[in-house]
Design an enzyme around this catalytic site. Structure first.
Site, PDB file in Angstrom:
ATOM      1  N   ASP A  75       0.862  -1.184   0.000  1.00  0.00           N
ATOM      2  CA  ASP A  75       0.000   0.000   0.000  1.00  0.00           C
ATOM      3  C   ASP A  75       0.895   1.229   0.000  1.00  0.00           C
ATOM      4  O   ASP A  75       1.063   1.921   0.997  1.00  0.00           O
ATOM      5  CB  ASP A  75      -0.957   0.006   1.199  1.00  0.00           C
ATOM      6  CG  ASP A  75      -2.096   1.016   1.005  1.00  0.00           C
ATOM      7  OD1 ASP A  75      -2.099   1.695  -0.051  1.00  0.00           O
ATOM      8  OD2 ASP A  75      -2.960   1.141   1.877  1.00  0.00           O
ATOM      9  N   PHE A 157      -9.901   4.163   7.624  1.00  0.00           N
ATOM     10  CA  PHE A 157     -11.093   4.702   8.290  1.00  0.00           C
ATOM     11  C   PHE A 157     -11.266   6.189   8.021  1.00  0.00           C
ATOM     12  O   PHE A 157     -10.350   6.874   7.580  1.00  0.00           O
ATOM     13  CB  PHE A 157     -11.009   4.465   9.808  1.00  0.00           C
ATOM     14  CG  PHE A 157      -9.828   5.145  10.470  1.00  0.00           C
ATOM     15  CD1 PHE A 157      -9.839   6.506  10.747  1.00  0.00           C
ATOM     16  CD2 PHE A 157      -8.696   4.412  10.819  1.00  0.00           C
ATOM     17  CE1 PHE A 157      -8.748   7.132  11.344  1.00  0.00           C
ATOM     18  CE2 PHE A 157      -7.596   5.033  11.424  1.00  0.00           C
ATOM     19  CZ  PHE A 157      -7.637   6.397  11.692  1.00  0.00           C
ATOM     20  N   HIS A 266       2.775   7.155   5.735  1.00  0.00           N
ATOM     21  CA  HIS A 266       3.539   6.328   6.690  1.00  0.00           C
ATOM     22  C   HIS A 266       3.978   4.986   6.097  1.00  0.00           C
ATOM     23  O   HIS A 266       4.397   4.098   6.815  1.00  0.00           O
ATOM     24  CB  HIS A 266       2.791   6.157   8.024  1.00  0.00           C
ATOM     25  CG  HIS A 266       1.397   5.607   7.926  1.00  0.00           C
ATOM     26  ND1 HIS A 266       0.344   6.115   8.659  1.00  0.00           N
ATOM     27  CD2 HIS A 266       0.883   4.579   7.214  1.00  0.00           C
ATOM     28  CE1 HIS A 266      -0.762   5.428   8.390  1.00  0.00           C
ATOM     29  NE2 HIS A 266      -0.457   4.491   7.526  1.00  0.00           N
ATOM     30  N   HIS A 322       3.431   5.159  13.592  1.00  0.00           N
ATOM     31  CA  HIS A 322       2.296   5.540  12.729  1.00  0.00           C
ATOM     32  C   HIS A 322       0.960   5.145  13.335  1.00  0.00           C
ATOM     33  O   HIS A 322      -0.077   5.257  12.701  1.00  0.00           O
ATOM     34  CB  HIS A 322       2.453   4.935  11.334  1.00  0.00           C
ATOM     35  CG  HIS A 322       2.053   3.491  11.222  1.00  0.00           C
ATOM     36  ND1 HIS A 322       2.496   2.521  12.079  1.00  0.00           N
ATOM     37  CD2 HIS A 322       1.237   2.849  10.331  1.00  0.00           C
ATOM     38  CE1 HIS A 322       1.982   1.353  11.726  1.00  0.00           C
ATOM     39  NE2 HIS A 322       1.218   1.521  10.674  1.00  0.00           N
ATOM     40  N   GLY A 325      -0.193   0.048  16.556  1.00  0.00           N
ATOM     41  CA  GLY A 325       0.446  -1.222  16.188  1.00  0.00           C
ATOM     42  C   GLY A 325      -0.399  -2.399  16.652  1.00  0.00           C
ATOM     43  O   GLY A 325      -0.945  -2.380  17.752  1.00  0.00           O
TER      44      GLY A 325
END
Length: 393
Positions: A75, A157, A266, A322, A325
């Site tokens: 991504d 989201f 990120h 970021h 986790g």
């Protein structure tokens, strides 16, 4: 919290901000990366570090003259955007559900795409270079256009949040959609083929890399930059729709000016100067935190999120975590928690509360406060947010 130098006896040291010992598999992954000949100075692990593909999620890897496509991940350009609006909490009274339904109607999630392509999308400069991209994606231009301004799935989201002063913030998390994934897959395959041809023995085939100065490296670098720009603009397109929805409900449709706007990657690679040398920095699940850089560190749905300002810590290659986790895999979360648990853990948040988002339950993530405590030397907190509306991908 100060970082620690892990005792891994690797050619390059591994510095960790995790504040806890790594699991055996995580240690092995850190070792594999720190043993590569082109790794610069040291590898830095952020407080939210966990297993990934090839390299740990939450790792910052600086390299000289080489890039590992699987370390950047599939991504490409995944990241966050946040806007501080002039609205306050009391204006939201009784409107949360309407806002959520409007967001769900305006922004496609999961595998969905837009039915019509809006002007802001067709006008994007990046389409001019589309024909230069990897031949494996050339047939995907139409799909890439329709997906620009869509959220995707997994942990992506859209949220309406309140800060401690009761200001309304809008926040979203998304990346480069199908096109970024396909570009990444094509280049990862090429890197693995080159590895086989060179009979190069690596501790993990997912660490197959390109060497600067080769046509393959140049092609990957070009596609990487394109996908990163696509991801950033994708967030811009969604955010402007999101802002319009909130203005309709809270401002009678009048246009407002954001008080603060942040848009940061990120999952990406960039050319930067560290310790006086130009290097390629791969942030796999890490945000750039140079002095005065604004960044976004979200918790899980139901937890707090943070807007931060970088402190420019050179040992972390000016980076921070970021997010919280993951503590457990998606499957483990689905097996361990029920929909009742989800309802309890997302109390007070206007969001979906069904089995389809069970893998994203807050209990599957590390406690965000603990993660923040571990990086007080990397960032300062500018705003603490709590979501009141959450739309999941």
């Amino acid at each position: 919290m100060p970082h620690e130098n892990l005792e891994l006896s690797t050619p390059k040291p591994v510095l960790s901000w995790a504040g806890h010992p790594l699991s055996r598999d995580e240690e092995k992954m850190a070792k594999n990366v720190a043993s590569l000949p082109f790794v610069f100075k040291h590898v830095s692990l952020m407080p939210d570090v966990h297993l990934g593909k090839g390299a740990l999620v939450g790792s910052v890897v600086a390299t000289k003259d080489a890039l590992i496509p699987a370390a950047v991940g599939v991504d490409i350009g995944c990241g966050m955007m946040a806007v501080q609006t002039p609205f306050t909490a009391d204006e939201l009274e009784g409107k949360l559900k309407k806002i959520r339904l409007d967001i769900e109607a305006a922004i496609p999630v999961g595998f969905n795409e837009n039915k019509n392509v809006e002007k802001a999308v067709t006008n994007w400069q990046g389409w001019r270079d589309f024909k230069e991209l990897h031949p494996g994606v050339r047939r995907l231009e139409g799909k890439a256009m329709k997906q620009m301004g869509s959220l995707g799935g997994g942990n992506h989201f859209i949220e309406v949040c309140l800060d401690t002063e009761n200001h309304v913030w809008l926040m979203l998390h998304s990346g480069s959609r199908h096109i970024g994934n396909m570009l990444a897959q094509n280049h990862i395959d090429t890197a693995k083929e080159l590895l086989k041809l060179a009979d190069n023995r690596l501790p993990d085939p997912d660490l197959a890399y390109f060497v600067a100065g080769t046509p393959q490296f140049a092609a990957y670098w070009r596609d990487l930059q394109w996908a990163q720009n696509y991801a950033r603009y994708n967030r811009d397109v969604m955010m402007s729709r999101f802002v319009r929805i909130v203005e309709k409900h809270l401002g009678g449709g009048k246009q407002t000016k954001p008080l603060l706007q942040v848009n940061c990657h990120h999952n990406y690679a960039e050319k930067e100067v560290h310790f006086g040398e130009q290097v390629y920095v791969t942030r796999k699940g890490a945000v750039r935190a140079q002095e005065n850089d604004y960044g976004i560190i979200p918790g899980s749905m139901g937890a707090k999120s943070f807007i931060v300002k970088g402190k420019g810590n050179s040992d972390s290659y000016c980076s921070c975590s970021h997010g919280a986790g993951r503590l457990m895999s998606r499957n483990k979360a689905k097996n361990q928690f029920s929909v009742d648990d989800l309802v309890k853990q997302t109390q007070g948040v206007e969001c979906r509360k069904d089995g389809g988002v069970l893998d994203e339950i807050p209990g599957a993530y590390k406690p965000i406060e603990q993660v923040m405590k571990q990086q007080s030397d990397l960032v300062e907190v500018v705003a603490t947010l709590k979501q009141v509306v959450c739309v999941k991908g």
